[in-house]
Design an enzyme around this catalytic site. Structure first.
Site, PDB file in Angstrom:
ATOM      1  N   HIS B  64      23.596  15.448  21.097  1.00  0.00           N
ATOM      2  CA  HIS B  64      24.536  14.897  20.118  1.00  0.00           C
ATOM      3  C   HIS B  64      23.858  13.746  19.400  1.00  0.00           C
ATOM      4  O   HIS B  64      22.775  13.303  19.795  1.00  0.00           O
ATOM      5  CB  HIS B  64      25.861  14.481  20.775  1.00  0.00           C
ATOM      6  CG  HIS B  64      25.771  13.359  21.750  1.00  0.00           C
ATOM      7  ND1 HIS B  64      24.972  13.408  22.872  1.00  0.00           N
ATOM      8  CD2 HIS B  64      26.392  12.144  21.770  1.00  0.00           C
ATOM      9  CE1 HIS B  64      25.106  12.283  23.540  1.00  0.00           C
ATOM     10  NE2 HIS B  64      25.958  11.487  22.903  1.00  0.00           N
ATOM     11  N   ASP B  68      21.783   6.486  21.184  1.00  0.00           N
ATOM     12  CA  ASP B  68      21.040   6.414  22.447  1.00  0.00           C
ATOM     13  C   ASP B  68      20.435   7.755  22.838  1.00  0.00           C
ATOM     14  O   ASP B  68      19.696   7.849  23.821  1.00  0.00           O
ATOM     15  CB  ASP B  68      21.911   5.826  23.576  1.00  0.00           C
ATOM     16  CG  ASP B  68      23.220   6.567  23.809  1.00  0.00           C
ATOM     17  OD1 ASP B  68      23.749   7.169  22.851  1.00  0.00           O
ATOM     18  OD2 ASP B  68      23.727   6.542  24.943  1.00  0.00           O
ATOM     19  N   ASP B 212      26.512  14.142  26.543  1.00  0.00           N
ATOM     20  CA  ASP B 212      27.661  13.334  26.941  1.00  0.00           C
ATOM     21  C   ASP B 212      28.892  14.241  26.945  1.00  0.00           C
ATOM     22  O   ASP B 212      29.073  15.078  26.060  1.00  0.00           O
ATOM     23  CB  ASP B 212      27.864  12.169  25.967  1.00  0.00           C
ATOM     24  CG  ASP B 212      26.828  11.071  26.179  1.00  0.00           C
ATOM     25  OD1 ASP B 212      25.859  11.305  26.920  1.00  0.00           O
ATOM     26  OD2 ASP B 212      26.993   9.978  25.596  1.00  0.00           O
ATOM     27  N   HIS B 270      22.303   9.209  32.777  1.00  0.00           N
ATOM     28  CA  HIS B 270      23.089   8.524  31.734  1.00  0.00           C
ATOM     29  C   HIS B 270      23.977   7.474  32.417  1.00  0.00           C
ATOM     30  O   HIS B 270      25.205   7.480  32.326  1.00  0.00           O
ATOM     31  CB  HIS B 270      23.936   9.548  30.954  1.00  0.00           C
ATOM     32  CG  HIS B 270      24.486   8.999  29.652  1.00  0.00           C
ATOM     33  ND1 HIS B 270      25.734   8.429  29.572  1.00  0.00           N
ATOM     34  CD2 HIS B 270      23.966   8.949  28.402  1.00  0.00           C
ATOM     35  CE1 HIS B 270      25.960   8.065  28.310  1.00  0.00           C
ATOM     36  NE2 HIS B 270      24.898   8.368  27.584  1.00  0.00           N
TER      37      HIS B 270
END
Lengths: 307, 307
Positions: B64, B68, B212, B270
């Site tokens: 995505h 980050d 994510d 993450h």
């Protein structure tokens, strides 16, 4: 307090194990803010290892849009947002900078809690701030490139109240006149010159921070430079052997110009990765010292200079 | 040779002193190429410290467009160009990725000596390569987010020529039939089944690499997963206390899903910067181990896993 300059990244083109990409932070004498000049990738990582503070960066000056000078700005803005500050930030640089940042912001869903004001620098400009002026110079490179000159404002002389008291002058309207540097005749006929109680004005310091540039002589109009930070990507010897001549300055060129200008201190930065050993580094600084009699320093990452 | 996976960055949102931003490199068994999944800022710096090689990255998969996970791609492409390779590169990811990269390239004057082919991933797709397939899964996050499943192709059984010779079969057309797994009747009437000489096919490995995502259950259709790498930004305990619920997975959620799926090995990555001490890290992995009986690992930067 002195002006503090932190070299966050000193490599040209690509990062090496010892040098990150271009970025320099400068803290003016009178303030707690940090000015950031260029922001190569991983500048925020370098800041973590330094005395610089991301939420205290309120002004960023970009010399040119080559990736090794700009690709760290997106992450820096994101981390500044995460730090919780909502203080506005001003970003100065060449045409295209706003489009680049705004496009990346929009597509990556980056919502900043602070405003960004963009200033497109065109040629020679004077940017006035409370304690300093920043002048810009158009440089000579493969894309539009800007040099920034940080000029501290001269500091007015300080009125020595103790000296005045010792001279028998009592507080009151006379002191106010003397403080303005006026001449006053006392009741007993004695004439007093206010200037006698005021220390001489303190000359502001001048720091040149160049972008990529093959003509350091473009800074020659600045006669009394305290610190000149300029790219010196190659030695002259190596440059002469290059098949493709990139528009960069050699240690020799830079040193000769700094000598001519009477620069007080010279820092060579934006070092080609080919000099990434102690031995090869020496070649650069030795070449500079042959043509410049002042203090010449080869920048290293996280090096701090105070002037 | 095994599949090799290198965790280049394992932090969420901002880099910390111990963890860089998201990026994972995977080297398939049969090749010398590296697949890169996500490319947070300073991924190229992490690669310098690893066994990964920038010119051997020919495919990049972006989960995505949050900074980050993507802000390192501009510098990585620039450094790949500087490495001298002119091999084309393919970049897979959500809508907007091409616009972001092409805008930055154009404005920063980045001329690449290789072509980039962009593939916009939309929902569930199968990307077929010689030795593996990559399937994509649409995840649940605040912006479009993609999970990638690396599926090695099954390896056909190997014909054991020595075993056939020992059984008295001479080279020739009979061997060719047996190699195809056919049944052959020899001159003396003996019936031989080719399958007896062929080792069982080797099942390809399956590796999940999530973006994510707050719903790890979206991967539940994959029953036989060798390695699941998934974000676990918080512990459930901390997540429950958050005022603003970001769309992320907790260690508990992830572990419970992996247990249900029968995942063989689980890597939590993450990680929120709040867990940047050994003690706080332990809370994450302990929570995962309460809900998952397999091997659970908390990712660390530059950790390598072979499967």
């Amino acid at each position: 307090m002195a002006i503090e300059i932190v070299f966050l990244g000193t490599s040209a083109g690509v990062p090496t194990k010892n040098r990150n990409l271009s970025s320099i932070a400068l803290r003016p004498k009178q303030s707690r803010e940090w000015l950031l000049f260029d922001c190569g990738e991983a500048t925020q990582h370098q800041i973590m290892k330094s005395s610089v503070s991301i939420p205290k960066i309120d002004k960023i000056f970009i010399t040119h849009l080559h990736g090794d000078h700009i690709y760290g700005i997106f992450g820096l803005l994101a981390s500044r947002a995460m730090s919780g500050t909502d203080k506005a930030i001003s970003i100065y640089g060449p045409d295209g900078l706003e489009e680049m940042i705004e496009t990346v912001k929009r597509l990556s869903g980056l919502n900043l809690p602070f405003d960004i004001t963009y200033y497109t620098v065109k040629g020679s400009q004077r940017l006035e701030f409370e304690h300093y002026t920043i002048e810009t110079v158009k440089l000579s490179h493969s894309i539009e490139s800007i040099g920034y000159i940080f000029i501290e404002k001269d500091k007015k002389g300080h009125f020595d109240i103790e000296k005045a008291k010792s001279a028998g002058i009592s507080p009151g309207p006379i002191i106010a006149k003397l403080k303005r540097g006026e001449t006053v005749t006392l009741n007993d006929g004695i004439v007093i010159d206010g200037k006698e109680f005021i220390s001489p004005p303190q000359k502001g310091k001048i720091v040149i921070i160049s972008g990529d540039n093959d003509s350091p002589c473009l800074f020659e109009k600045y006669g009394s430079v305290d610190l000149m930070i300029h790219e010196a990507t190659y030695t002259q010897r190596d440059f002469d052997k290059l098949e493709r001549k990139f528009k960069h300055t050699t240690a020799k060129d830079l040193a000769a110009t700094a000598q001519k200008m009477g620069v007080k201190k010279l820092v060579l930065t934006h070092i080609s990765p080919r000099y990434d050993t102690a031995q090869r580094e020496t070649e650069l600084i030795k070449e500079a010292k042959r043509y410049y009699e002042g203090e010449a320093i080869l920048a290293k990452d996280l090096m701090t200079i105070e002037i």
